[in-house]
Design an enzyme around this catalytic site. Structure first.
Site, mmCIF file in Angstrom:
data_model
loop_
_atom_site.group_PDB
_atom_site.id
_atom_site.type_symbol
_atom_site.label_atom_id
_atom_site.label_comp_id
_atom_site.label_asym_id
_atom_site.label_seq_id
_atom_site.Cartn_x
_atom_site.Cartn_y
_atom_site.Cartn_z
ATOM 1 N N SER A 28 0.826 -1.216 0.000
ATOM 2 C CA SER A 28 0.000 0.000 0.000
ATOM 3 C C SER A 28 0.856 1.260 0.000
ATOM 4 O O SER A 28 1.718 1.426 0.859
ATOM 5 C CB SER A 28 -0.887 0.046 1.245
ATOM 6 O OG SER A 28 -1.873 -0.934 1.168
ATOM 7 N N HIS A 58 -2.702 1.088 -4.621
ATOM 8 C CA HIS A 58 -1.943 0.061 -5.335
ATOM 9 C C HIS A 58 -1.922 0.408 -6.813
ATOM 10 O O HIS A 58 -2.687 1.227 -7.295
ATOM 11 C CB HIS A 58 -2.556 -1.324 -5.104
ATOM 12 C CG HIS A 58 -2.278 -1.857 -3.727
ATOM 13 N ND1 HIS A 58 -1.435 -2.911 -3.471
ATOM 14 C CD2 HIS A 58 -2.717 -1.447 -2.521
ATOM 15 C CE1 HIS A 58 -1.376 -3.122 -2.172
ATOM 16 N NE2 HIS A 58 -2.153 -2.257 -1.567
ATOM 17 N N HIS A 80 -5.499 -8.696 -1.157
ATOM 18 C CA HIS A 80 -5.410 -9.047 0.260
ATOM 19 C C HIS A 80 -6.486 -10.068 0.630
ATOM 20 O O HIS A 80 -7.559 -10.096 0.048
ATOM 21 C CB HIS A 80 -5.625 -7.805 1.133
ATOM 22 C CG HIS A 80 -4.664 -6.697 0.877
ATOM 23 N ND1 HIS A 80 -4.819 -5.826 -0.184
ATOM 24 C CD2 HIS A 80 -3.538 -6.327 1.518
ATOM 25 C CE1 HIS A 80 -3.825 -4.956 -0.166
ATOM 26 N NE2 HIS A 80 -3.028 -5.235 0.847
ATOM 27 N N TYR A 82 -8.462 -9.826 3.019
ATOM 28 C CA TYR A 82 -9.708 -9.157 3.423
ATOM 29 C C TYR A 82 -10.578 -8.740 2.232
ATOM 30 O O TYR A 82 -11.724 -8.353 2.405
ATOM 31 C CB TYR A 82 -9.426 -7.945 4.319
ATOM 32 C CG TYR A 82 -8.597 -6.836 3.693
ATOM 33 C CD1 TYR A 82 -9.112 -6.018 2.699
ATOM 34 C CD2 TYR A 82 -7.293 -6.609 4.109
ATOM 35 C CE1 TYR A 82 -8.353 -5.007 2.130
ATOM 36 C CE2 TYR A 82 -6.530 -5.605 3.561
ATOM 37 C CZ TYR A 82 -7.066 -4.803 2.564
ATOM 38 O OH TYR A 82 -6.304 -3.822 2.005
ATOM 39 N N GLU A 83 -10.028 -8.818 1.009
ATOM 40 C CA GLU A 83 -10.839 -8.395 -0.139
ATOM 41 C C GLU A 83 -11.888 -9.438 -0.511
ATOM 42 O O GLU A 83 -12.993 -9.098 -0.914
ATOM 43 C CB GLU A 83 -9.940 -8.087 -1.332
ATOM 44 C CG GLU A 83 -9.095 -6.836 -1.104
ATOM 45 C CD GLU A 83 -8.169 -6.532 -2.262
ATOM 46 O OE1 GLU A 83 -8.675 -6.158 -3.334
ATOM 47 O OE2 GLU A 83 -6.942 -6.686 -2.100
ATOM 48 N N ALA A 110 2.916 -2.044 4.100
ATOM 49 C CA ALA A 110 2.790 -0.980 5.086
ATOM 50 C C ALA A 110 2.350 -1.655 6.384
ATOM 51 O O ALA A 110 1.540 -2.581 6.351
ATOM 52 C CB ALA A 110 1.757 0.038 4.630
ATOM 53 N N MET A 205 -1.737 -6.463 7.340
ATOM 54 C CA MET A 205 -2.841 -7.239 6.762
ATOM 55 C C MET A 205 -2.443 -8.025 5.514
ATOM 56 O O MET A 205 -3.310 -8.407 4.724
ATOM 57 C CB MET A 205 -4.003 -6.301 6.417
ATOM 58 C CG MET A 205 -4.513 -5.470 7.574
ATOM 59 S SD MET A 205 -5.822 -4.366 7.029
ATOM 60 C CE MET A 205 -5.932 -3.243 8.435
ATOM 61 N N SER A 206 -1.153 -8.262 5.337
ATOM 62 C CA SER A 206 -0.750 -8.926 4.089
ATOM 63 C C SER A 206 0.478 -9.803 4.319
ATOM 64 O O SER A 206 0.775 -10.188 5.448
ATOM 65 C CB SER A 206 -0.429 -7.870 3.024
ATOM 66 O OG SER A 206 0.724 -7.138 3.394
ATOM 67 N N ASN A 229 2.500 3.901 10.906
ATOM 68 C CA ASN A 229 1.846 4.371 12.145
ATOM 69 C C ASN A 229 2.279 3.475 13.294
ATOM 70 O O ASN A 229 2.825 2.392 13.084
ATOM 71 C CB ASN A 229 0.315 4.314 11.994
ATOM 72 C CG ASN A 229 -0.165 2.914 11.637
ATOM 73 O OD1 ASN A 229 -0.153 2.527 10.471
ATOM 74 N ND2 ASN A 229 -0.554 2.142 12.640
ATOM 75 N N HIS A 241 -6.752 4.227 6.518
ATOM 76 C CA HIS A 241 -6.116 3.854 5.248
ATOM 77 C C HIS A 241 -5.525 5.104 4.575
ATOM 78 O O HIS A 241 -4.460 5.044 3.959
ATOM 79 C CB HIS A 241 -7.134 3.161 4.343
ATOM 80 C CG HIS A 241 -6.527 2.611 3.079
ATOM 81 N ND1 HIS A 241 -5.454 1.732 3.079
ATOM 82 C CD2 HIS A 241 -6.833 2.819 1.780
ATOM 83 C CE1 HIS A 241 -5.140 1.429 1.833
ATOM 84 N NE2 HIS A 241 -5.948 2.080 1.017
HETATM 85 N N1 HPA Z 1 -2.481 -2.385 11.313
HETATM 86 C C1 HPA Z 1 -2.656 -3.226 10.280
HETATM 87 N N2 HPA Z 1 -2.242 -2.951 9.054
HETATM 88 C C2 HPA Z 1 -1.603 -1.787 8.857
HETATM 89 C C3 HPA Z 1 -1.381 -0.876 9.894
HETATM 90 C C4 HPA Z 1 -1.845 -1.199 11.191
HETATM 91 O O1 HPA Z 1 -1.684 -0.444 12.173
HETATM 92 N N3 HPA Z 1 -0.722 0.178 9.342
HETATM 93 C C5 HPA Z 1 -0.558 -0.098 8.037
HETATM 94 N N4 HPA Z 1 -1.086 -1.286 7.722
#
Ligand code: HPA
Length: 266
Positions: A28, A58, A80, A82-83, A110, A205-206, A229, A241
């Site tokens: 991402s 993306h 992903h 989750y998609e 990310a 998440m990946s 973050n 996001h």
């Molecule tokens: N959690 C999950 N996925 C992420 C995060 C997060 O804090 N930051 C970027 N992708």
């Protein structure tokens, strides 16, 4: 002919038959590197059966070409779990890599950091992972090949090369454990505390399904997180996001320097 052999024929007709030395999957907000490869870009839409990476941030195309003199196959985006709820969705792209004769894979993502000493904008090299999402891309695979050992799943040689490249670039590249949450909702502060107790250094998440699939296919694999973050509850900032996409370029510039230096060292 297998699906991946069909795709390989399409790719090779456009980009030539020389095997890529490295596959790169861009996470991402990191898809920009796909623009810097000298080579042939193939939109995912031209590759029948290719999973559609439907997340903003993306860059859904495969670029085959050279970066720092090394032939690479760059996936500008990934799909992903989750998609669609299918952890094996990246299997065809990785089978395609294998079919093209590629042997090594570098994943980027990310991620949220759980460690104050790995702040936003920094990088983390995955030493290992926890598949906390509970899913596995090899469920349903009918052969004994599904029992993939995951010791040293994150290739020690590629990691050593990346660490050396980071040091030469003056970029901090601490190693840590990545904990895979399914998303798409972000974690709760309690989940972040739990992940920390379990031994995680970052959450995302990946990547984990792709590492498992890569090992299944016999590809050497490693992954780097760009920290966008701090994990939920660890700082006052809002997690979103939008924030991930806005912050990814901070670390992406460092990642690109490390990656270019690493490729030059091969
Ligand atoms: N959690 C999950 N996925 C992420 C995060 C997060 O804090 N930051 C970027 N992708």
């Amino acid at each position: 002919m297998s699906k991946s052999a069909e795709l390989a024929a399409i790719v090779q007709a456009r980009a030539g038959t020389e095997a890529p030395r490295f596959g790169l999957i861009l996470g991402s907000g990191l898809g920009h590197l796909a623009e810097e490869i000298e080579g042939v870009a193939i939109p995912y839409a031209d590759l029948p059966g290719f999973p559609h990476a439907g997340v903003s941030g993306h860059n859904p195309k495969l670029v085959i070409g050279t970066l720092e003199g090394v032939r690479v196959a760059v996936f500008g985006g990934r799909v992903h779990y989750y998609e669609h709820g299918n952890p094996a969705e990246m299997r065809l792209p990785l089978e395609l890599l294998k079919e093209l004769g590629c042997e090594s894979l570098l994943l980027t993502n990310a991620a949220g950091s759980l460690r104050p000493d790995i702040p936003m904008g920094d990088l983390m090299l995955l030493s290992d992972h926890i598949a906390f999402a509970g899913a596995n891309p090899l469920i349903g695979e009918p052969t004994d090949a599904r029992f993939v050992p995951m010791t040293d799943a994150h290739d020690t040689e590629i990691r050593a090369g990346l660490r050396a490249a980071a040091e030469a670039e003056g970029v901090a590249l601490p190693e840590g454990v990545y904990c895979w949450f399914s998303g798409p909702s972000f974690e709760t502060p309690a989940e972040i505390r739990a992940a920390r107790i379990l031994g995680a250094d970052a959450v995302g998440m990946s990547t984990v399904p792709e590492i498992i699939l890569a090992r299944f296919l016999g590809l050497r694999a490693a992954a780097v997180s760009v920290i966008t973050n701090m994990g939920a509850g660890l700082s006052a900032e809002n997690i979103s996001h939008e924030h991930t996409k806005a912050m990814a370029p901070l670390g992406a510039a460092k990642l690109e320097r490390v990656l270019r230096r690493y490729l030059r060292s091969l």
